[in-house]
Each structure stands twice: as C-alpha cells, then as structure tokens.
Design a protein around this motif. Structure first.
Motif, mmCIF file in Angstrom:
data_model
loop_
_atom_site.group_PDB
_atom_site.id
_atom_site.type_symbol
_atom_site.label_atom_id
_atom_site.label_comp_id
_atom_site.label_asym_id
_atom_site.label_seq_id
_atom_site.Cartn_x
_atom_site.Cartn_y
_atom_site.Cartn_z
ATOM 1 N N ALA B 393 0.848 -1.184 0.000
ATOM 2 C CA ALA B 393 0.000 0.000 0.000
ATOM 3 C C ALA B 393 0.881 1.230 0.000
ATOM 4 C CB ALA B 393 -0.880 -0.011 1.239
ATOM 5 N N PRO B 394 0.429 2.304 -0.613
ATOM 6 C CA PRO B 394 1.246 3.512 -0.554
ATOM 7 C C PRO B 394 1.410 3.908 0.901
ATOM 8 C CG PRO B 394 -0.917 3.968 -1.525
ATOM 9 C CD PRO B 394 -0.822 2.487 -1.315
ATOM 10 N N SER B 395 2.657 4.177 1.294
ATOM 11 C CA SER B 395 2.876 4.467 2.701
ATOM 12 C C SER B 395 3.439 5.873 2.829
ATOM 13 C CB SER B 395 3.854 3.464 3.289
ATOM 14 O OG SER B 395 5.045 3.522 2.544
ATOM 15 N N GLY B 396 3.237 6.432 3.972
ATOM 16 C CA GLY B 396 3.798 7.756 4.233
ATOM 17 C C GLY B 396 3.176 8.845 3.406
ATOM 18 N N GLY B 397 2.121 8.533 2.711
ATOM 19 C CA GLY B 397 1.498 9.543 1.861
ATOM 20 C C GLY B 397 0.597 10.459 2.661
ATOM 21 N N LEU B 410 -4.195 24.489 -11.852
ATOM 22 C CA LEU B 410 -3.577 23.311 -12.457
ATOM 23 C C LEU B 410 -4.543 22.592 -13.383
ATOM 24 C CD1 LEU B 410 -1.820 21.817 -9.309
ATOM 25 C CD2 LEU B 410 -0.869 23.327 -11.056
ATOM 26 N N ASN B 411 -3.987 21.985 -14.431
ATOM 27 C CA ASN B 411 -4.840 21.139 -15.262
ATOM 28 C C ASN B 411 -4.830 19.721 -14.705
ATOM 29 O OD1 ASN B 411 -2.617 19.707 -16.184
ATOM 30 N ND2 ASN B 411 -2.330 21.044 -17.963
ATOM 31 N N ARG B 412 -5.535 18.839 -15.370
ATOM 32 C CA ARG B 412 -5.713 17.502 -14.806
ATOM 33 C C ARG B 412 -4.407 16.740 -14.669
ATOM 34 N NH1 ARG B 412 -10.719 16.692 -18.762
ATOM 35 N NH2 ARG B 412 -12.280 17.683 -17.442
ATOM 36 N N ARG B 413 -3.603 16.830 -15.721
ATOM 37 C CA ARG B 413 -2.336 16.093 -15.684
ATOM 38 C C ARG B 413 -1.476 16.592 -14.528
ATOM 39 N NH1 ARG B 413 -4.954 17.427 -20.077
ATOM 40 N NH2 ARG B 413 -3.389 18.970 -20.584
ATOM 41 N N GLN B 414 -1.456 17.907 -14.366
ATOM 42 C CA GLN B 414 -0.630 18.461 -13.298
ATOM 43 C C GLN B 414 -1.132 18.006 -11.934
ATOM 44 O OE1 GLN B 414 -1.077 22.517 -14.453
ATOM 45 N NE2 GLN B 414 0.648 22.446 -15.880
ATOM 46 N N LYS B 415 -2.454 17.895 -11.845
ATOM 47 C CA LYS B 415 -2.987 17.425 -10.559
ATOM 48 C C LYS B 415 -2.607 15.977 -10.303
ATOM 49 C CE LYS B 415 -6.921 20.127 -10.952
ATOM 50 N NZ LYS B 415 -8.373 20.169 -11.058
ATOM 51 N N ILE B 416 -2.590 15.191 -11.388
ATOM 52 C CA ILE B 416 -2.158 13.795 -11.216
ATOM 53 C C ILE B 416 -0.727 13.758 -10.711
ATOM 54 C CG2 ILE B 416 -1.608 11.652 -12.432
ATOM 55 C CD1 ILE B 416 -3.911 12.195 -14.313
ATOM 56 N N GLY B 417 0.129 14.601 -11.332
ATOM 57 C CA GLY B 417 1.533 14.651 -10.919
ATOM 58 C C GLY B 417 1.677 15.074 -9.476
ATOM 59 N N LEU B 418 0.940 16.109 -9.124
ATOM 60 C CA LEU B 418 1.006 16.630 -7.765
ATOM 61 C C LEU B 418 0.551 15.579 -6.758
ATOM 62 C CD1 LEU B 418 1.859 19.339 -6.664
ATOM 63 C CD2 LEU B 418 -0.541 19.977 -6.477
ATOM 64 N N ARG B 419 -0.512 14.882 -7.164
ATOM 65 C CA ARG B 419 -1.046 13.861 -6.278
ATOM 66 C C ARG B 419 -0.013 12.761 -6.056
ATOM 67 N NH1 ARG B 419 -7.045 13.409 -8.026
ATOM 68 N NH2 ARG B 419 -6.005 12.599 -9.859
ATOM 69 N N ALA B 420 0.666 12.392 -7.144
ATOM 70 C CA ALA B 420 1.681 11.343 -7.021
ATOM 71 C C ALA B 420 2.760 11.764 -6.030
ATOM 72 C CB ALA B 420 2.295 11.050 -8.384
ATOM 73 N N ILE B 421 3.089 13.052 -6.031
ATOM 74 C CA ILE B 421 4.113 13.542 -5.096
ATOM 75 C C ILE B 421 3.634 13.415 -3.664
ATOM 76 C CG2 ILE B 421 5.276 15.613 -4.274
ATOM 77 C CD1 ILE B 421 5.591 16.454 -7.175
ATOM 78 N N PHE B 422 2.405 13.896 -3.429
ATOM 79 C CA PHE B 422 1.916 13.887 -2.055
ATOM 80 C C PHE B 422 1.644 12.483 -1.544
ATOM 81 C CE2 PHE B 422 1.479 18.349 -2.713
ATOM 82 C CZ PHE B 422 1.661 18.871 -1.448
#
Ligand SMILES: Nc1ncnc2c1ncn2[C@@H]1O[C@H](COP(=O)(O)OP(=O)(O)O)[C@@H](O)[C@H]1O
Ligand SMILES: [Mg+2]
Lengths: 234, 784
Positions: B393-397, B410-422
């Motif tokens: 499972a994703p941990s520490g997120g 932000l557009n959708r892609r950027q939000k996906i990227g941002l989400r991946a970071i967080f």
C-alpha cells in the motif's frame, strides 16, 4: 443493426528468435452495435491477442480491421491512442488500478480522458463501493478492485468495452456480480461489449459467441435469446 | 534457490545503469582515499628519509654572530649530543635583464659538515671559492646552466661567481622571505657556496649564524631550551626552536595535516552518495519482488536464503569499487607526490606503492556496498507470505485537498503529478535529495577558488596597498629608516613598519605568531576582515584573528602572555589583553599599535621594514634603488606576493575543483539513477494510462510537472546544504595566516543551477523515452 467492427483476414505473428507464433492466423468477423460478444477458447488460442488488437494496444501483422469507418490497421501510434481514447474502454484481468489513487480518483481519472464521461460517484455507487471511495487499491480485495476497474472503464462512457478475463481472478459470487454490472451497462446504454473468457457459462448471456482454436475462429454461435445473468446456472 | 538467483540476476541486468553508476561513484571515493593516502604516506616517508639522510637537526637557533670555536661550549649542556654551526646570510642576486629584486639565502658549505647537510646536484667532493649553487626551484625559474656567471651584491660590494649546480636542503624546502606569505622562488631561495668564500663575502670571518643541535636519545626540546638560551644569548640570539617549528619542516607537516582532513572527508561524502543510491535501488528491487519473496517464504524459504541472494550483488559492487580505482589512484597519488616533491625541492623521488592501502580501500568499498544493501533489503525480513498476493500500500502519503486556487490553476495532468508527489512523499524527497546534494557540493566546492582569489586580491588591493615591502636585515631606529626613505626617488608614499616573531600563551596553550606593529594612520597597511571592514590597531591590547583566538581558546577580555626573543628577556613574558577579534582573511593575525608596543614592552618602536608605494610608472626605478641599498634582507613586490600566495594554495584549489568535478559526475549519475529507478517502478502505471487513451504528450506532462516540482524542492533544499558545506570548507582550509569567508556568488549558484537543471532535464528526457517505450500488452500481464 449497425455494424461497428469488421475484421478481414486479420493476422498476428510473434517472432521471438527462431520461433514464429501465429497468434492470429487469418480471422474474419463482424460485430454489431450494442452486441455483447463472448470469445471462448483454450489458453493460447489467440483470444487476448485479438482483443488487444481491437483495443488498439497491439499492432496488426496483416489484414484489415475497421471500427465504424476508422481503419484501425492503418493507424500509427498517435492515431491508436486517439482511437483508444475516443472509443475504447478496457477491463483487465489484473485490474491495473493506479496504486497512488484511491477508488474514486481512479474512476475520475478515466472520466478525465473522455469528452462525455459518466458520473464517477454514481458509478461507484453502482458497483456497490460507495463506502470505499477513499480506499487505495492495496487496501481492497480482488473483487473490489475489479469492480473499481469496471467503473473506471465505464466512466469513460466508451462505445466499445473490452474485457479480458474479467472474472478470471474472482470467486464465483463476485464473478457473477461483475457480469451483472457488464450486462447492465450493455442494456442500459446500448454499448458494444466483448468479453474474453474461458468460462463457458458466460457464453449464455452473449448475443454472439466466437470459439477460438489455434489462431482461428473455429465456430460462431449466435444466441437469439441470451439469458440474463440471474438465469444462468453458474 | 538457483532460479531465484537467476531472477535477481535478470533484475540486476535491467538496472545495470544504476549499478554501473554506483560502482563509478564508489570508485571515485576509493580513488580519492587511495590516492591521498599513498600521496601522504610517501610524502611523510620522503620527509623522514630526507631529514635522516641530511642529518636534520633536532633544535635550531639563529644568532647574530657566534665564533665557530665557541660552538663546543654547547656540548656541556646535558642532553646535547652534537652541535653544528653554519654561516648564513641574505645577499642580492643581480640579473642583467629586468629590475627584479632577487635574494639568495646563502649557506656555507664545508666538506666536514655534520648536520643539516646540503645536497648538491651534481654531487661534489669539494666546492671551490668561486662556485655558487642555487636552490633547485630558482635555478629552474631562470634556467641557470653550469658555467653561467652569477653576480652577487653583499655589503655594497659586487662579486661574480660560477653557477655550479643546484642545492637542496630540508631547511630550504619552503623558503620564506617574510614570516607571512608564501614562497616565491623567483625572488627568494636558498643558495650555497664554500663556507670560507661566504665568510669573505659577508665579511664575517670565523663566525656562524645558524646553529643546529642533536639531542641525546629521549631528550626533548623543553629540557635544553633554558640552558641553550643562556649560552647563546651573548651571541645575539634571535630564535630558538625545535625541529617541528622549523619553517620548512613545519610547512610540510601542516600541509600533510590539512590533507588528512580531506582524506577523511571526501571519501565519506562519496561513500554516503553511493550508499544512498544502492539503498534506494535495493529497496525498490525488494519492493518489486515482494510477491515473489512472499511466495518463496510461503514455500518455506528462510530469510537468510533470500537475503543472501541480494547480498551477492553487494560483494560484486564492493569488489569492483575496491579494485577499479587502484591504478588511477596510484597514478594520481604519484602525480601529487611528484608535484609536492618539486614544490618543496626535495632531491629524492621515491614513490612506493603500498598494497595495505588498497586493502583498506577494498574494506571501505565493501563496507559501503554491504551496509547499503543490508539497509535496502531489511524489508525481506518483514514480508509476510500473505503479502505475496498484494502489492504494498502507498505508505507515508498525505491525503490532501488542494486549496481552491491551486485547483483552478492546475490542469488535470498536473494534478495527477502533484497527487503522485503527495501520495509518495518519500520518493519525491529522495529525488529532491539527489538534486540537492550535487547542487550544494558543486556550488560550494566550485566557489572556493573564486573566494580564495578574491580574498588574496582584496588583501593586496585594499589592505596592503604598498607596491614594495623592503625587509631590513635588522631592526633600526625610526630616524635611520626615515633617512633611507628620504633618499629614494619615485616614491609616492612611504612608511616604516615592524613585526616581531612572538609566542602567545593562554593558560596551557601557546602559538607562534608574527606580531604586526601598525600605525593607526597608515595608508599602506591596514587591518581588514573578510567582509572588507577596516579596523584600527589598538594601543590598549591585541587585535587577534579569529583563527588564533580559536586555537588559543581565548575571547575578548582574556589576557595573553606574550614573549619573543627581541621583545622580552629571559623567561619574562608580558601580559596583554585581547581587545578585539577580527575575521582576517589573510595576514599575520596578531596586531598592536606602535603606541601599544611602547607601552606594553617598554621599548622604542624600531622598524624592520619599509613600505613603498611607487609613483605611477616608477616602480622599476624604485626597485633599482632598493637593489643597491645596504642592510636589506629581502624586498617583496605585493604583486608577486599575491601570486605566490595563490600558488601555494594550488593543490587545495585543485583538490576542491576535482571534488566539485567528481560531485558533478556523481550528481549526474545519481540524478539519472534515482529518477530512473523511481519512474521505472511506475512504468505499469503509465502504461495503463496509455491503454486508457492518454497521449504521450500528456504522460510527458505529468512526469515533467512532477519532476519539476521535485527539482524545485531539491534546489531549495540545496541552499542550506551549500551553506553548511561552505562552513565546512572554511574550517578545513583555514590556517593561522589565511582564512576564507566562503560564500557562493549568485552567478555560481546560477551556473550550478543550470548544470543540475540540464542533468535533470536530460535524465527526465531519457526516462520518459524509456517509459513511453513500454509494450502496452505487457501492462496487462503485470500484477501491479
Ligand atoms: N508478446 C508475445 N510474444 C510472443 N508470443 C506471444 C506474445 N503474446 C502472445 N503470444 C503467443 O501468442 C499466442 C496467443 O496468445 P494469447 O492471445 O495471449 O492467447 P489466449 O489469450 O487465448 O490465452 C500464444 O501462443 C502466446 O504464446
Ligand atoms: Mg489471454
């Protein structure tokens, strides 16, 4: 009824070293709009290969494939992407959910790729996972993940829904639930669905059943009166 | 388990880029270690050997005038085994061309010299009265050839000699014209001639000025110090010090010590970087294999059986990292050694290779690789068989909600990227760290040369603004000095100055220093700190450099005991308070005003140097006049002092530049690897997106956006790292007379930023190409 898919002498060869595998050895078929098609056949007979070609994620060695008036065999990779984006929805045997997105986000993601998406929350309700909206894939069971995957595929509101062994990894009861979701979608929106499976019982709910063997279509059975999911003896 | 090993082996092959990267970085670290260790060991051995062969004395004294016959008196002192005396003196060497003021520190040669031997090249049984030997470095600078006629001026008399060859002496390895500054062998070096001829030239028959003492075994300097002082004082004792304080010997030991820090520091940094990469790599590998590991455990495999398969990689990396650098390291070590042997004009070159150092390098390499691996595969132990059915499972997120304005921006892609970071902060942090480390290392190490040059230039352009510093052979009265100055033509401004070698003692610590006696009204010589602030010399106490203050452990208000051959008598010391601490960039580091000198030491101000500022275009004329002056020991051009001061640091500069270069290489490798590793594990994710119909440019946008944020994060983290490294450099290179205020110019930051940005962009470009290359049908077969 309107014809949406037509294949003429479709061939697919895999060459690995000296070994040449004719996964599809000249396949012809037509599929109409709104049909629920089941593809049956033993393992290795070329079912997935055909589905992948229809879905635009596998190239064609020779032959022709038309989706409505799109010549799929002639598309380059950008054209295939556009084609997938516009028309195709996928349900995979191993779900392939985004590990970093929760259930609802996974569904919304697909919707974002469509010009005419269905409502993600309603779909989540529809697959009975309202409570699990915030769960990540790793926190869900296989059946739950597959239901999210189906909701994701549906959210794109695709004209063509392709499912490769959607119940393959599931127990019978969960499998039936999944099949019910698929047939409901087929009835409700009149969308074309192709399901690859090795479970013959599923064939009873289909309009058409293609039997594959060694890269050929061995037999086509047309069901004039397909059963509903609840009528089938699983 | 053979097939499991096979599985791991295939994964290793897939990640070969990362492994090669890890091996390169580990090799660089081990190379620095071996090269520096071999260099220093050889230098130390060479120094010992040189001192032994040339009978280097245990104790040194310099006197004004001592009859040779009186030397034996010193043998009466208990603990003194042997005594040696030699006549030495500074004379001017005249060259036809140019008006450079060249000084030779001449040493008398005798066939029966028993201590502080002079090595003559070519070897000579005897030295005739007209033969002159010149220090190897000066001889090289001017290209003297045997048979050349050289002209010397002493006591106003001019004489001609025949150049016979080079002279080497352990005492002359680091020939300093003045106590502060660095050797400049174009204007000051040792020389040798027949002792009787030198007596005639200097007009000092039967006398010696330099005394060497051999102590009995087990006897130490403090035991003989007082009796020696007592016996030598009648002959005008200037200085008495043990071998370790002999200028040349001390300079070399100092250098060796400062490099020892580098030996400790550099490899450590590289080993940490390697550990970081290997750790991340292994962790990812185990993560990827967790299902397999779970399955194997379900089948009954033990932790050790599984872990040992991974450890084999560590052994391979450790071996490679320990073996590959040996040859280049020995070549580099040899180069550094030869460079130093030449700089110090040592007559023997003997670089020997020591396999024990290789073994230590191997140990470091192995230790690093295995430690990183053990940390990385720790997870093997905790994976439960049941987990084989699920991915982690994703941990520490963080679950988060974007603020509305960000959401709109932000557009959708950027939000996906941002989400991946967080959702996977750790992964982002690792990438950011991999950018922050080279950013800080390159920007700080790469700035050293700049800062050093600036510090030295500032000193000579702003604080010491004279053109020429004329050192007198003796302290003279202020009137005498003034009368000399009045006679010079072409001088715009002239001042007198003086300095005294002193010993500063605080409680149980003591340091040798050069006390600069300054005129508060001086325009030619001022106290300046590294921020170019000026300070006036004080009469109520000493101004100390922070370097000295730290070494002595004193603060403002503390009182120092000051003693010095010329200023104090016998065991007497003078107590002077410290009134101010200054971060001096470059210079003596111990200052008192003239008034202060007279007050604390009850002595008249007596200059021993003249500071001259020539009128525009008149410097050569002034130098010509100085060349003819009597009583001058050396004359130093500030221009040349500047260059030699910079040159003296050249190995340190080279070292830090190399380090910057290595960090750059390591950084690029690290940035690429870390980004590659963390994207590779997401190939399926991106493949799925492509199957869903996401276009290449959209996926590119997601990745680029994500990496751009990681990059910005990395750069932001890099600034404090840079600052920390600057402090570390200041600490590492600071000496008594030089301290640098490391700071990084915006342009240097910008350049480093550019390099890191380019490396990141190139890495992202290649990684994206790899990601987009994925066979889409593969995605469907993968289970996570
Ligand atoms: N990427 C590939 N490379 C080589 N051979 C392949 C590849 N994909 C499928 N095949 C071969 O093509 C044949 C048909 O495979 P597939 O369509 O997956 O069968 P099915 O889905 O009916 O089980 C099999 O013999 C398989 O080994
Ligand atoms: Mg299949």
């Amino acid at each position: 009824m309107k014809e949406v898919l037509r294949a003429k002498q479709l061939r697919k060869q895999f060459v690995t070293g000296d070994v040449v595998v004719n996964a599809l050895a000249g396949v012809d078929f037509t599929i109409d709009e709104g049909e629920l098609v089941v593809v049956l056949g033993p393992s290795g007979s070329g079912k997935s290969t055909m589905l992948n070609i229809i879905g635009g994620i596998e190239t064609i060695t020779s032959g022709e494939l038309y989706y409505q008036d799109v010549a799929v065999h002639a598309l380059n990779s950008a054209g295939l992407t556009e084609y997938r984006r516009k028309y195709v929805g996928f349900v995979f045997q191993f779900y392939n959910l985004m590990p970093n997105l929760n259930a609802l986000e996974n569904i919304q993601l697909a919707g974002e790729l469509s010009s005419d998406p269905l409502d993600a929350k309603e779909l989540l309700d529809g697959v009975g996972l309202t409570e699990r909206a915030g769960n990540f894939p790793a926190m869900m069971s296989g059946g739950q993940q597959q239901r999210v995957a189906i909701a994701r595929a549906l959210c794109k509101n695709p004209d063509l829904l392709l499912c490769d062994e959607p119940t393959g990894a599931l127990d019978t009861k969960t499998g039936v639930d999944v099949m019910r979701l698929l047939t409901d979608f087929n009835k409700k929106y009149r969308k074309t669905i192709i399901i690859v499976t090795h479970n013959p019982a599923i064939a009873q709910v289909a309009n058409k059943v293609y039997y594959f063997r060694d890269g050929h279509i061995e037999r086509l059975v047309v069901n004039e009166h397909p059963l509903s999911v609840d009528e089938v003896a699983w | 388990m053979k097939y499991y090993s096979k599985n791991i082996f295939r994964t290793v092959l897939q990640n070969r880029g990362s492994y090669i990267g890890a091996i390169i970085i580990i090799s660089i670290g081990v190379m620095v270690f071996i090269a520096m260790t071999e260099f220093l060991n050889n230098l130390k051995l060479g120094l010992e050997d040189y001192c032994e062969k040339n009978e280097f004395a245990d104790v040194f004294a310099s006197v004004e005038n001592m009859p040779r016959g009186k030397l034996d008196d010193l043998l009466d002192i208990e603990g003194v085994d042997a005594v040696f005396g030699r006549l030495e003196g500074d004379v001017r060497l005249l060259r036809d061309e140019g008006s450079r003021i060249i000084t030779l520190h001449l040493m008398g040669w005798r066939a029966d010299d028993s201590m502080n031997l002079l090595t003559l090249r070519p070897d000579a049984e005897d030295v005739s009265a007209d033969e002159l030997y010149v220090g190897a470095n000066m001889a090289d600078v001017y290209g003297f050839a045997p048979g050349d006629t050289l002209t010397l001026v002493a006591n106003g008399r001019t004489r001609h000699y025949t150049y016979a060859g080079k002279v080497h002496s352990p005492e002359g390895m680091y020939p300093l014209a003045s106590e502060s500054g660095a050797p400049d062998t174009a204007i000051y070096d040792i020389g040798a001639m027949n002792a009787e001829a030198l007596e005639a030239l200097l007009g000092k028959r039967g006398t010696v000025t330099a005394v060497g003492v051999r102590l009995a075994p087990g006897v130490r300097f403090p035991q003989v110090k007082a009796p020696l002082e007592q016996k030598l004082r009648p002959y005008g004792l200037n200085d008495l010090y043990p071998r370790k304080d002999q200028t040349s010997y001390n300079a070399l030991i100092d250098e060796i010590e400062s490099y020892e820090l580098i030996i400790a520091l550099l490899p450590t940094i590289f080993m940490l970087v390697t550990m970081f990469i290997l750790y991340i790599m292994l962790k990812k590998m185990v993560d990827k294999d967790r299902q397999l590991i779970g399955t194997l455990k379900a089948f009954g495999a033990t932790n050790w059986e599984i872990a040992s398969r991974y450890l084999l990689q560590g052994v391979v990396i450790g071996l490679a990292g320990g073996l590959l650098p040996i040859l280049p390291a020995e070549l580099a070590g040899r180069y550094l050694y030869i460079d130093d042997v030449n700089y110090y004009a040592m007559p023997y070159q003997n670089y020997s290779v020591n396999p024990a150092v290789w073994a230590n390098g191997m140990l470091i390499s192995m230790g690093t690789a295995l430690t990183a691996l053990l940390l990385g595969i720790r997870d093997v132990l905790v994976i439960m068989p049941a987990e084989s059915m699920k991915s982690a499972a994703p941990s520490g997120g963080l679950s988060f909600r974007l603020p509305r304005w960000v959401d709109r921006l932000l557009n959708r892609r950027q939000k996906i990227g941002l989400r991946a970071i967080f959702r996977n902060l750790l992964r982002s942090l690792v990438i950011a760290l991999s950018i922050a480390m080279p950013f800080s290392m390159v920007s700080s190490f790469g700035s050293f040369n700049d800062v050093l040059t600036q510090t030295i230039y500032d000193q000579f352009l702003k604080a010491d603004t004279y053109d020429l510093q004329v050192r007198l052979a003796n302290y003279v009265s202020e009137e005498t000095a003034e009368s000399i100055l009045r006679k010079l033509e072409g001088v715009r401004a002239a001042e007198t100055a003086s300095s005294y070698p002193v010993k500063l003692t605080a409680r149980n610590r003591s340091e040798d220093a050069l006390l600069a006696v300054m005129d508060p009204d001086s325009t030619l010589q001022r106290i300046m700190d590294i921020d170019n602030q000026f300070f006036l010399p004080r009469s109520d106490g000493l101004i100390l450099s922070e370097g000295f203050a730290n070494k002595l452990g004193v603060a403002v208000g503390d009182v120092l005991e000051v003693s010095g051959g010329k200023l104090t008598r016998d065991e007497q010391t003078v107590r002077i308070p410290v009134v101010q601490l200054v971060r001096v960039g470059f210079g003596s580091g111990c200052y008192l005003s003239r008034e202060g000198l007279e007050r604390f030491f009850q002595t008249r101000y007596q200059p021993n140097s003249l500071l001259l500022d020539a009128e525009p275009g008149q410097l050569d004329r002034v130098k010509e006049q100085v060349n003819k002056l009597r009583g001058v020991s050396v004359a130093l051009e500030s221009e040349r002092m500047l260059q030699s001061s910079a040159y003296e640091m050249d190995i340190t500069v080279l070292m830090l530049n190399l380090l910057a270069g290595f960090s750059l290489i390591a950084g690029v490798i690290m940035i690429y690897n870390i980004i590659n590793i963390s994207m590779r594990e997401r190939r399926n994710e991106f493949g799925t997106l492509m199957v869903l119909g996401m276009r290449r440019d959209e996926i590119t946008e997601i990745i680029v956006f994500e990496q751009a944020i990681n990059f910005v994060l990395g750069i932001l983290m890099g600034f404090p790292f840079s600052e920390a490294l600057c402090r570390l450099i200041e600490y590492a290179v600071g000496t008594d007379t030089l301290s640098v205020a490391m700071h990084i110019r915006p342009t240097a930051y910008l350049a480093t930023f550019g390099i890191c940005a380019t490396a990141t962009m190139a890495s992202v470009y290649f990684v994206i190409r790899g990601v987009l290359d994925i066979q889409l049908t593969e995605v469907l077969k993968a289970r996570d």
